[in-house]
Design an enzyme around this catalytic site. Structure first.
Site, PDB file in Angstrom:
ATOM      1  N   ASP A   1      19.577   6.858 -12.486  1.00  0.00           N
ATOM      2  CA  ASP A   1      18.896   6.090 -13.538  1.00  0.00           C
ATOM      3  C   ASP A   1      19.538   6.423 -14.877  1.00  0.00           C
ATOM      4  OD1 ASP A   1      15.958   4.540 -13.486  1.00  0.00           O
ATOM      5  OD2 ASP A   1      16.625   5.202 -15.465  1.00  0.00           O
TER       6      ASP A   1
ATOM      7  N   THR B   1      13.704  -7.493  -6.040  1.00  0.00           N
ATOM      8  CA  THR B   1      13.279  -8.851  -5.685  1.00  0.00           C
ATOM      9  C   THR B   1      14.065  -9.835  -6.546  1.00  0.00           C
ATOM     10  OG1 THR B   1      11.121  -8.039  -5.097  1.00  0.00           O
ATOM     11  CG2 THR B   1      11.267 -10.391  -5.598  1.00  0.00           C
TER      12      THR B   1
ATOM     13  N   GLU C   1      12.135  -5.268  -0.108  1.00  0.00           N
ATOM     14  CA  GLU C   1      11.079  -4.287   0.219  1.00  0.00           C
ATOM     15  C   GLU C   1       9.734  -5.001   0.207  1.00  0.00           C
ATOM     16  OE1 GLU C   1       8.789  -3.483  -2.222  1.00  0.00           O
ATOM     17  OE2 GLU C   1       9.766  -4.592  -3.839  1.00  0.00           O
TER      18      GLU C   1
ATOM     19  N   ARG D   1       3.549  -1.800  -0.913  1.00  0.00           N
ATOM     20  CA  ARG D   1       2.356  -1.980  -1.752  1.00  0.00           C
ATOM     21  C   ARG D   1       2.107  -0.700  -2.519  1.00  0.00           C
ATOM     22  NH1 ARG D   1      -1.626  -2.967   2.906  1.00  0.00           N
ATOM     23  NH2 ARG D   1      -0.078  -1.525   3.703  1.00  0.00           N
ATOM     24  N   GLU D   2       1.820  -0.817  -3.791  1.00  0.00           N
ATOM     25  CA  GLU D   2       1.478   0.371  -4.561  1.00  0.00           C
ATOM     26  C   GLU D   2       0.236   1.006  -3.953  1.00  0.00           C
ATOM     27  OE1 GLU D   2       1.462  -0.092  -8.797  1.00  0.00           O
ATOM     28  OE2 GLU D   2       3.183  -1.425  -8.709  1.00  0.00           O
TER      29      GLU D   2
ATOM     30  N   LYS E   1      11.115 -12.793   0.874  1.00  0.00           N
ATOM     31  CA  LYS E   1      10.342 -11.932  -0.027  1.00  0.00           C
ATOM     32  C   LYS E   1       9.419 -12.753  -0.933  1.00  0.00           C
ATOM     33  CE  LYS E   1       8.731  -8.687  -2.413  1.00  0.00           C
ATOM     34  NZ  LYS E   1       9.092  -7.470  -3.036  1.00  0.00           N
TER      35      LYS E   1
ATOM     36  N   CYS F   1       3.941  -7.382  -9.172  1.00  0.00           N
ATOM     37  CA  CYS F   1       4.715  -8.265  -8.284  1.00  0.00           C
ATOM     38  C   CYS F   1       4.187  -9.686  -8.197  1.00  0.00           C
ATOM     39  CB  CYS F   1       4.773  -7.667  -6.881  1.00  0.00           C
ATOM     40  SG  CYS F   1       5.741  -6.164  -6.834  1.00  0.00           S
TER      41      CYS F   1
HETATM   42  C1  UDX Z   1       2.376  -6.618  -3.434  1.00  0.00           C
HETATM   43  C2  UDX Z   1       2.748  -6.925  -1.974  1.00  0.00           C
HETATM   44  O1  UDX Z   1       1.607  -6.707  -1.134  1.00  0.00           O
HETATM   45  C3  UDX Z   1       3.921  -6.075  -1.528  1.00  0.00           C
HETATM   46  O2  UDX Z   1       4.304  -6.410  -0.218  1.00  0.00           O
HETATM   47  C4  UDX Z   1       5.078  -6.335  -2.493  1.00  0.00           C
HETATM   48  O3  UDX Z   1       6.202  -5.552  -2.155  1.00  0.00           O
HETATM   49  C5  UDX Z   1       4.658  -6.038  -3.923  1.00  0.00           C
HETATM   50  O4  UDX Z   1       3.499  -6.809  -4.250  1.00  0.00           O
HETATM   51  P1  UDX Z   1       1.025  -4.703  -4.719  1.00  0.00           P
HETATM   52  O5  UDX Z   1       1.314  -5.463  -5.968  1.00  0.00           O
HETATM   53  O6  UDX Z   1       1.217  -3.237  -4.703  1.00  0.00           O
HETATM   54  O7  UDX Z   1       1.908  -5.285  -3.497  1.00  0.00           O
HETATM   55  O8  UDX Z   1      -0.515  -4.963  -4.377  1.00  0.00           O
HETATM   56  P2  UDX Z   1      -1.393  -5.727  -3.298  1.00  0.00           P
HETATM   57  O9  UDX Z   1      -2.147  -4.731  -2.523  1.00  0.00           O
HETATM   58  O10 UDX Z   1      -0.610  -6.704  -2.545  1.00  0.00           O
HETATM   59  O11 UDX Z   1      -2.421  -6.482  -4.270  1.00  0.00           O
HETATM   60  C6  UDX Z   1      -1.966  -7.413  -5.240  1.00  0.00           C
HETATM   61  C7  UDX Z   1      -3.115  -7.989  -6.021  1.00  0.00           C
HETATM   62  O12 UDX Z   1      -3.920  -8.831  -5.196  1.00  0.00           O
HETATM   63  C8  UDX Z   1      -4.077  -6.959  -6.601  1.00  0.00           C
HETATM   64  O13 UDX Z   1      -4.437  -7.364  -7.902  1.00  0.00           O
HETATM   65  C9  UDX Z   1      -5.276  -6.993  -5.678  1.00  0.00           C
HETATM   66  O14 UDX Z   1      -6.463  -6.600  -6.285  1.00  0.00           O
HETATM   67  C10 UDX Z   1      -5.293  -8.473  -5.306  1.00  0.00           C
HETATM   68  N1  UDX Z   1      -5.972  -8.754  -4.029  1.00  0.00           N
HETATM   69  C11 UDX Z   1      -5.440  -8.301  -2.863  1.00  0.00           C
HETATM   70  C12 UDX Z   1      -7.141  -9.511  -4.015  1.00  0.00           C
HETATM   71  O15 UDX Z   1      -7.641  -9.934  -5.066  1.00  0.00           O
HETATM   72  N2  UDX Z   1      -7.724  -9.791  -2.808  1.00  0.00           N
HETATM   73  C13 UDX Z   1      -7.211  -9.363  -1.633  1.00  0.00           C
HETATM   74  O16 UDX Z   1      -7.798  -9.668  -0.582  1.00  0.00           O
HETATM   75  C14 UDX Z   1      -6.038  -8.588  -1.651  1.00  0.00           C
END
Ligand code: UDX
Length: 431
Positions: A30, A123, A152, A155-156, A208, A264
């Site tokens: 980095d 991405t 990738e 999920r966080e 993706k 994301c």
């Molecule tokens: C997402 C994708 O899941 C992951 O595969 C990609 O690599 C990056 O983006 P992330 O952003 O970490 O991951 O969170 P995720 O768990 O997917 O949730 C995204 C958003 O959707 C959050 O704001 C969450 O609260 C919301 N969500 C999720 C809902 O409102 N309802 C649901 O049923 C699921």
């Protein structure tokens, strides 16, 4: 196999630490010297369950993981170099800003001396990996490199598990040699019988965006259904449970709430629409999802405004965009709290991990060290993020210290009847 990961942000660090766990010698690079110093002392710059342990294990014990600010010094040792820099939305535009990707491709092109596989993990819109190839080709003979796409799906909050036990691995390539190298790289996952999809580079890049956009669509779909449920007296949780049991639909990402946020979905949905536009294609469904999600926060603010006293105090529990992360990017809790604050409400707030990040942003919120303290003298409690510790709040005790017993359960973590029974006014989402 020796790996170099360029870009030590969230994806880069999780990828680097997990490949070390697979047993590969990995250097994460980095440009940010402070970040590299921090990492070299074993401190992870963000909160992600399990990351610091992995970091310490491979930095200090196995010594498989190291950090550097120099790509030129690191790359000559690499069999594979991963591009994991950010691709944020461009200011005032919806498409992905690829300036970091181009800069890394340029730098890689000046440093490849022997065969090296360049892997796009960031991405990126369809066509980017081929553009990276064209940049590198200007200075590096064709036989000394290949470019593959390997998105990738982390999920966080559960990124390490997602890396170690993925639903699938996608490899976008145009030749057998790089396919074989990638298959070898992911060999540790064969034991788990992880499906490996080998596709064209273009398909891989689209997989993706299409995956993230589809998940966002599921969320927006159930959110709009929840609006109808609210009006007609149905319960969206019953609706989504019964829908989700249908194997063609599936139960995941059918939880109604305040809309999707994070680093994301919002960015990728916009970028996907924008890419399609460039190719004269209208992704009208995804466009509607984006619009619907934008309106969601305003709709919730209206609902809270209608059911609370003007200029009163409100408590926002949870500030991160979802639980188990301190990430506040595109957090709906913060957007809602901020809009309410602009309308004259005092905002008290608490989050188990994200408060420092919010304090740095200079919102006009009052911060408290516990959920209970944040609820004292409040006129309504808003559950914005479904952290586990909010699932078992002692609402009876809290009821004794609030001004008014009102709950907006944006994430539907409480049983409506039980909460009403102890004297609260309860507003869930879609029930
Ligand atoms: C997402 C994708 O899941 C992951 O595969 C990609 O690599 C990056 O983006 P992330 O952003 O970490 O991951 O969170 P995720 O768990 O997917 O949730 C995204 C958003 O959707 C959050 O704001 C969450 O609260 C919301 N969500 C999720 C809902 O409102 N309802 C649901 O049923 C699921």
């Amino acid at each position: 196999m020796k790996l170099v990961i360029v870009g030590s942000g969230y994806v880069g660090l999780v990828t680097g630490a997990c490949f070390s766990e697979f047993g590969y010698k990995t250097i994460c690079v980095d440009k940010d010297q402070d970040r590299i110093n921090q990492l070299n002392s074993g401190v992870c710059p963000f909160y992600e369950p399990g990351m610091e342990d992995l970091l310490k294990k491979h930095l200090k014990n196995t010594k498989l993981l190291s950090f550097s600010t120099s790509l030129s010094e690191s790359i000559h040792k690499a069999d594979i170099v991963f591009i994991t820099v950010g691709t944020p939305s461009r200011r005032l535009e919806d498409d992905a800003d690829l300036k970091y990707v181009w800069a890394v491709a340029e730098e890689i092109s000046h440093n490849i001396k022997k065969y090296c596989l360049v892997v796009t993990k960031s991405t990126v819109p369809v066509g980017t990996s081929n553009e990276i190839k064209r940049i590198i080709e200007k200075t590096v003979p064709k036989e000394n490199f290949d470019v593959v796409s390997n998105p990738e799906f982390l999920r966080e909050g559960s990124a390490i598990n997602d890396f170690m036990r993925p639903d699938r691995v996608v490899i976008g390539t145009d030749n057998k040699k790089s396919e074989n190298i990638m298959r070898e790289l992911y060999r540790p996952l064969y034991l788990r019988e992880t499906p490996i999809f080998v596709t064209s580079i273009e398909s891989s890049e689209i997989i993706k965006y299409a995956s993230n956009s589809f998940l966002a669509t599921k969320i927006s779909f159930i959110n709009e259904v929840s609006d109808l449920c609210e009006v007609v007296g149905a319960n969206v949780q019953d609706v989504s449970d019964a829908m989700g049991i249908d194997q063609r639909i599936g139960p995941k990402f059918l939880n109604a709430g305040p809309g999707y946020g994070g680093s994301c979905f919002p960015k990728d949905v916009k970028a996907f629409i924008s890419t399609a536009k460039k190719f004269d294609t209208n992704l009208s469904i995804i466009n509607a999802v984006h619009e619907s999600n934008k309106k969601r926060v305003i709709k919730i603010v209206d609902k809270i405004e209608k059911n609370t006293k003007k200029n009163s105090s409100l408590t926002m529990l949870g500030l991160s965009f979802k639980p188990n992360t301190d990430d506040i990017r595109e957090s709906t809790s913060i957007k809602i709290a901020n809009l309410l604050n602009e309308k004259g409400y005092q905002i008290k707030c608490y989050d188990p991990e994200a408060m420092e990040n919010v304090k740095n942003e200079k919102y006009n919120f009052h911060f408290y060290n516990t959920a209970i303290e944040a609820c004292r003298d409040t006129n309504a409690i808003i559950i914005g993020t479904e952290w586990n510790e909010f699932r078992a709040l002692n609402l009876i005790d809290i009821g004794k210290i609030v001004n008014e017993k009102i709950i907006f359960d944006l994430r539907n973590i409480y049983n409506k009847d039980e909460v009403i029974k102890i004297g609260y006014k309860y507003y869930g989402t879609g029930k």
